[in-house]
Design an enzyme around this catalytic site. Sequence first.
Site, PDB file in Angstrom:
ATOM      1  N   CYS A  73      -7.146   4.433  -2.121  1.00  0.00           N
ATOM      2  CA  CYS A  73      -5.832   3.947  -1.693  1.00  0.00           C
ATOM      3  C   CYS A  73      -5.093   3.482  -2.937  1.00  0.00           C
ATOM      4  CB  CYS A  73      -6.003   2.790  -0.712  1.00  0.00           C
ATOM      5  SG  CYS A  73      -4.461   1.987  -0.197  1.00  0.00           S
ATOM      6  N   CYS A 183      -0.289   8.550  -3.477  1.00  0.00           N
ATOM      7  CA  CYS A 183      -0.813   7.945  -2.249  1.00  0.00           C
ATOM      8  C   CYS A 183      -1.766   8.966  -1.662  1.00  0.00           C
ATOM      9  CB  CYS A 183       0.320   7.630  -1.273  1.00  0.00           C
ATOM     10  SG  CYS A 183      -0.257   7.088   0.366  1.00  0.00           S
TER      11      CYS A 183
END
EC number: 5.1.1.3
Length: 264
Positions: A73, A183
């Site tokens: 992440c 991302c």
Amino acid sequence: MDTRAIGFLDSGVGGLTVVCELIRQLPHEKIVYIGDSARAPYGPRPKKQIKEYTWELVNFLLTQNVKMIVFACNTATAVAWEEVKAALDIPVLGVILPGASAAIKSTTKGQVGVIGTPMTVASDIYRKKIQLLAPSVQVRSLACPKFVPIVESNEMCSSIAKKIVYDSLSPLVGKIDTLVLGCTHYPLLRPIIQNVMGPSVKLIDSGAECVRDISVLLNYFDINGNYHQKAVEHRFFTTANPEIFQEIASIWLKQKINVEHVTL
């Protein structure tokens, strides 16, 4: 040899893009994955809250006796990775530096774009990492807050997804030769992103790039799994609806998996 699992954490399903690459490169390694889809996206949240949530994911993985933790992440990496890395006595890896390094190798004109959540972009961490290693490279960063909800709701192929991606990326079109998908959710939109940016723009999957670093750390700390083990058991956990997670995961991993619900 160390047959314990590698732990992966993410705000939702995006980290599966990293898991997919790890299974391809290191099929003998066990995986424990926790996705916090109930509280996704992390990007718009305050730093303090992101840190709190990230530590909850870390502590959950520690209860699973993992040998390494991978921050799959970008937002969690930007906000909490250094703190967690300093606090734990097992290797902790983030996705940002591998992605930045790959972008530098890829660009031919010194024009790199970075797309990510509002928090990742606001942290300016990609530009800092890239220009630390290659000061002449110009970096254009763009927050794409609508991308994660598209992925988490499994609407990657919808007409609304195409419109959102087109509208969001228009400021970068024609201005860069390399685009970092900052991302881990974004590779699930890769075909649309590539179509908008054009075939000449190289897309960098920051999550997939970090698998090379995982392999290096496994060797360095001598914690490789059993190379001769043909079948390994992975475990996947979500804080939201396991059925939605399973549906997305099965498409991305090209195999049916069991997903367990967990409350943090």
